[in-house]
Design an enzyme around this catalytic site. Structure first.
Site, PDB file in Angstrom:
ATOM      1  N   HIS A   1      -0.995   4.324   6.673  1.00 33.32           N
ATOM      2  CA  HIS A   1      -0.622   5.095   5.505  1.00 33.32           C
ATOM      3  C   HIS A   1      -0.399   6.386   6.302  1.00 33.32           C
ATOM      4  O   HIS A   1      -0.716   7.088   7.187  1.00 33.32           O
ATOM      5  CB  HIS A   1      -1.831   4.912   4.768  1.00 33.32           C
ATOM      6  CG  HIS A   1      -1.379   3.209   4.431  1.00 33.32           C
ATOM      7  ND1 HIS A   1      -3.238   2.797   4.859  1.00 33.32           N
ATOM      8  CD2 HIS A   1      -1.057   3.164   4.100  1.00 33.32           C
ATOM      9  CE1 HIS A   1      -3.352   1.601   4.151  1.00 33.32           C
ATOM     10  NE2 HIS A   1      -1.818   1.395   4.007  1.00 33.32           N
TER      11      HIS A   1
ATOM     12  N   ASP B   1      -4.185   7.141   7.935  1.00 31.75           N
ATOM     13  CA  ASP B   1      -5.651   6.354   8.571  1.00 31.75           C
ATOM     14  C   ASP B   1      -5.291   5.431   9.808  1.00 31.75           C
ATOM     15  O   ASP B   1      -5.822   4.527   9.869  1.00 31.75           O
ATOM     16  CB  ASP B   1      -6.135   5.406   7.304  1.00 31.75           C
ATOM     17  CG  ASP B   1      -4.762   4.948   6.480  1.00 31.75           C
ATOM     18  OD1 ASP B   1      -3.632   4.705   7.288  1.00 31.75           O
ATOM     19  OD2 ASP B   1      -5.221   4.007   5.020  1.00 31.75           O
TER      20      ASP B   1
ATOM     21  N   SER C   1       1.008  -1.101  -0.115  1.00 28.01           N
ATOM     22  CA  SER C   1      -0.393  -0.201   0.005  1.00 28.01           C
ATOM     23  C   SER C   1       0.760   1.370   0.211  1.00 28.01           C
ATOM     24  O   SER C   1       0.813   2.145  -0.411  1.00 28.01           O
ATOM     25  CB  SER C   1      -0.833  -0.356   1.561  1.00 28.01           C
ATOM     26  OG  SER C   1      -0.178   0.099   2.289  1.00 28.01           O
TER      27      SER C   1
END
Ligand code: NAG
Ligand code: NAG
Ligand code: NAG
Length: 388
Positions: free
Chosen positions: A354, A351, A43
């Site tokens: 990240h 979040d 991610s």
């Protein structure tokens, strides 16, 4: 062209080269011209892969820059976006995205939740992506051979697919490994047990790099893994004792684990340099940059470095079961409870897992000049590593 004009043209050419080298310093004559970037990872560099296959990263992801969800787990751009931008290349399309893609200058094989080693659990069980690094390599092989075939058909394919020569001229970027560590920790393995798995993880990593090399790749830009012990999704889920918390509020044992992984990753890269002497490897210490940012947050103009901008409650504004963008239904009405903070540009963590666009930009600005790299080559010169 008549000789005098040719001379004038070549003089003009030199003037332009000298002028640009005067602007950016003595090294600009060694700038690399990467026509494409091929990225592999999780991610930290996913620009739409997981969204394409397993459901969109919901709003407010993307709100600060794209103004709509853009397949990224952030309010805006990622480090890989700033890297592409710095070469004047378009943002990378995710390989798995079937609509609106343009691969003429690269492709992105990363998906959120990807690990180096395939996991023996499903995405719904543990949240780890089935698109592990070995799968990303299968996809890359498909991509390379099929784009060669289709590009020959001409027409729109010529505009949407990379030239075959780009595969050997491209920059190959990697940012993966964090999830291999957390997967072990979340299975309740001890830090020592996870450490014991690192050599096997890195052997798989090395195999992936060699695979790209056999496909023609020569220029490698490899990020190490960040201070995972500073991220809410780890410290909220795996509480540790006070003496193991550092000045920044991060969990020391998990950061030590990341550093151990990085030390072995660095050794792996050194081994790759000697195994593949005509390739160029840049190892980038992203860990130190991220830790510098988190531990010096206020000095750099950011707020609480551990607190998520987008989330739902708790010490870190992070709730494992109600993530950024999550909603509940109340009296038949959809109510978003994973909301964004007022000023994401002052937050480091987006979040709980990240980074915000502001943090990603900060990290990119630090790594772009080579200060945190081994060898200390700037990104723009990553085609000239130290060869054996
Ligand atoms: C998954 O299972 C296989 C076979 O038992 C094992 O070799 C492998 O290490 C496991 N993978 C992980 C990430 O634990
Ligand atoms: C694909 O992107 C390249 C580079 O940005 C651009 O020149 C080309 O026109 C695009 N092709 C299509 C069909 O959009
Ligand atoms: C890990 O430990 C926690 C707390 O004891 C437990 O609730 C959880 O089910 C365990 N997870 C696994 C994968 O064994």
């Amino acid at each position: 062209m008549e000789p005098s004009k040719r001379l004038a043209a070549s003089l003009l050419c030199w003037v332009v080269i000298f002028a640009s080298s005067a602007q950016t310093g003595a090294h600009s004559s060694t700038q690399c011209h990467f026509p494409a970037i091929f990225n592999f990872g999780d991610s930290n560099s996913d620009t739409g892969g997981l969204s394409a296959a397993f459901g969109q990263a919901p709003p407010p992801n993307g709100e600060s820059f794209f103004h709509h969800p853009a397949g990224r787990y952030s309010d805006g751009r990622l480090v890989i976006d700033f890297a592409a931008q710095s070469f004047g290349l378009p943002y990378l399309s995710a390989y798995l995205d079937s609509v609106g893609t343009n691969f003429s200058h690269g492709a992105n094989f990363a998906t959120a939740g990807s690990t180096i080693r395939p996991q023996n659990t499903t995405l719904t069980q543990t949240g780890y992506s089935p698109i592990s690094l070995d799968v990303q390599l299968f996809q890359f092989e498909q991509f390379k051979s099929r784009s060669g075939y289709f590009r020959q058909q001409g027409g729109v394919f010529e505009e949407l697919l990379p030239k075959q020569s780009y595969f050997s001229e491209a920059l190959y970027t990697f940012d993966i490994g964090q999830n291999d560590l957390t997967a072990g920790l979340f299975q309740n393995l001890t830090v020592e047990q996870v450490k014991a798995s690192v050599p096997d993880i890195l052997e798989k990593f090395s195999t992936a790099i060699k695979n790209v090399y056999w496909q023609g790749g020569r220029y490698f830009w490899i990020h190490n893994t960040g201070p995972v012990g500073c991220l809410a999704y780890v410290i909220d889920r795996l509480p540790i004792l006070v003496p193991q918390v550092d000045m920044a509020g991060c969990a020391t044992p998990f950061n030590h684990l990341a550093q151990y992984f990085n030390q072995l990753l660095k050794e792996t890269v050194i081994q790759l340099r000697s195994d593949l002497p005509d390739a160029t490897f840049t190892y980038v210490d992203v860990y130190s940059v991220k830790y510098q940012l988190i531990s010096g947050a206020r000095k750099y103009g950011f707020g609480n470095p551990l607190r998520a901008c987008c989330g739902h409650g708790g010490k870190y504004n992070y709730n494992r079961y109600f993530g950024c963008g999550s909603a509940i239904y109340k009296d038949g009405q959809k109510v978003v409870i994973g909301k964004s903070c007022n000023n994401p540009s002052k937050a480091i963590i987006w979040d709980g897992v990240h980074y915000t666009q502001a943090a990603n930009q900060w990290v990119f600005n630090k790594i772009v000049d080579g200060t945190f790299s081994d060898p200390p080559t700037p990104l723009s010169q990553a085609c000239h590593g130290h060869k054996q």
